[in-house]
Design an enzyme around this catalytic site. Structure first.
Site, PDB file in Angstrom:
ATOM      1  N   CYS A   6      82.403  79.070 104.776  1.00 14.12           N
ATOM      2  CA  CYS A   6      81.050  78.662 104.394  1.00 14.12           C
ATOM      3  C   CYS A   6      80.078  79.837 104.471  1.00 14.12           C
ATOM      4  O   CYS A   6      79.930  80.473 105.516  1.00 14.12           O
ATOM      5  CB  CYS A   6      80.599  77.530 105.320  1.00 14.12           C
ATOM      6  N   CYS A   9      77.392  79.420 107.179  1.00 13.34           N
ATOM      7  CA  CYS A   9      77.940  79.677 108.519  1.00 13.34           C
ATOM      8  C   CYS A   9      78.033  81.184 108.757  1.00 13.34           C
ATOM      9  O   CYS A   9      77.740  81.661 109.867  1.00 13.34           O
ATOM     10  CB  CYS A   9      79.322  79.052 108.670  1.00 13.34           C
ATOM     11  N   ASP A  32      65.501  82.554 100.416  1.00  9.30           N
ATOM     12  CA  ASP A  32      66.470  82.223  99.374  1.00  9.30           C
ATOM     13  C   ASP A  32      66.656  83.446  98.467  1.00  9.30           C
ATOM     14  O   ASP A  32      65.691  84.120  98.110  1.00  9.30           O
ATOM     15  CB  ASP A  32      65.968  81.017  98.562  1.00  9.30           C
ATOM     16  N   HIS A  48      77.819  73.817 111.421  1.00 14.28           N
ATOM     17  CA  HIS A  48      78.233  73.411 110.076  1.00 14.28           C
ATOM     18  C   HIS A  48      78.218  71.894 109.919  1.00 14.28           C
ATOM     19  O   HIS A  48      79.026  71.183 110.506  1.00 14.28           O
ATOM     20  CB  HIS A  48      79.632  73.940 109.745  1.00 14.28           C
ATOM     21  N   ASN A  88      68.705  69.079  98.802  1.00 15.86           N
ATOM     22  CA  ASN A  88      69.532  68.600  97.700  1.00 15.86           C
ATOM     23  C   ASN A  88      70.878  68.140  98.257  1.00 15.86           C
ATOM     24  O   ASN A  88      71.471  68.839  99.087  1.00 15.86           O
ATOM     25  CB  ASN A  88      69.733  69.726  96.686  1.00 15.86           C
ATOM     26  N   GLY A  94      71.986  68.128  93.187  1.00 16.71           N
ATOM     27  CA  GLY A  94      71.980  69.541  92.827  1.00 16.71           C
ATOM     28  C   GLY A  94      72.375  70.467  93.966  1.00 16.71           C
ATOM     29  O   GLY A  94      72.026  71.644  93.962  1.00 16.71           O
ATOM     30  N   THR A  96      74.451  73.021  95.836  1.00 19.51           N
ATOM     31  CA  THR A  96      75.473  74.017  95.477  1.00 19.51           C
ATOM     32  C   THR A  96      76.138  74.646  96.692  1.00 19.51           C
ATOM     33  O   THR A  96      77.222  75.201  96.577  1.00 19.51           O
ATOM     34  CB  THR A  96      74.866  75.136  94.595  1.00 19.51           C
ATOM     35  N   HIS A 101      70.939  72.217 104.340  1.00 11.90           N
ATOM     36  CA  HIS A 101      69.799  73.137 104.309  1.00 11.90           C
ATOM     37  C   HIS A 101      68.603  72.447 103.692  1.00 11.90           C
ATOM     38  O   HIS A 101      68.739  71.563 102.849  1.00 11.90           O
ATOM     39  CB  HIS A 101      70.136  74.419 103.547  1.00 11.90           C
TER      40      HIS A 101
END
Ligand code: AMP
Ligand code: ZN
Length: 115
Positions: A6, A9, A32, A48, A88, A94, A96, A101
């Site tokens: 991940c 992570c 971001d 996680h 999301n 959406g 991804t 988060h």
């Protein structure tokens, strides 16, 4: 997904770099990579958890994360004019990156409803 694979992570453990705004023992906040507003940071639990559907047993952690948002909003200078906090979830939402988060978006007026 295994947490070993991940990306968030890896950011939380500093295995890969990120532009970190804030962190404590439970959460991390970083810019971001593809920002969609003048202020666009991601607030993540270091643990996680894939998304809100897997967070039913995480009241303490979520409470800590949510109460940290006011501090983060002040740090990123969006407290005065306002901001949006959004998570999301799965395909229709959406999502991804399958590590929980919250996008904190601000610095301009945001449209509603989202597309
Ligand atoms: P979502 O599409 O809601 O799952 O949000 C994932 C966000 O993570 C997207 O806005 C990406 O631009 C962002 N992102 C992906 N990889 C990274 C990274 N390595 N550092 C910072 N942001 C990232
Ligand atoms: Zn993860």
């Amino acid at each position: 997904m295994l947490s070993a694979d991940c990306i968030f992570c890896k950011i939380a453990s500093k295995e890969i770099p990120a532009d970190i705004v804030y962190e404590d023992e439970k959460i991390m906040v970083f810019h971001d990579l593809n920002k969609v507003a003048p202020v666009h940071v991601l607030v993540i639990p270091k643990k996680h958890i894939e998304n809100m559907l897997d967070a039913e047993q995480e009241e303490g952690l979520l409470g800590h994360l949510m109460k940290s948002v006011a501090t983060i909003a002040k740090m990123t200078n969006v407290a005065e004019d306002g901001f949006r906090l959004v998570s999301n979830t799965k395909e229709n939402g959406g999502q991804t990156v399958p590590h929980l988060h919250f996008h904190l978006l601000g610095g301009r007026a945001l449209d509603w409803p989202p597309g």
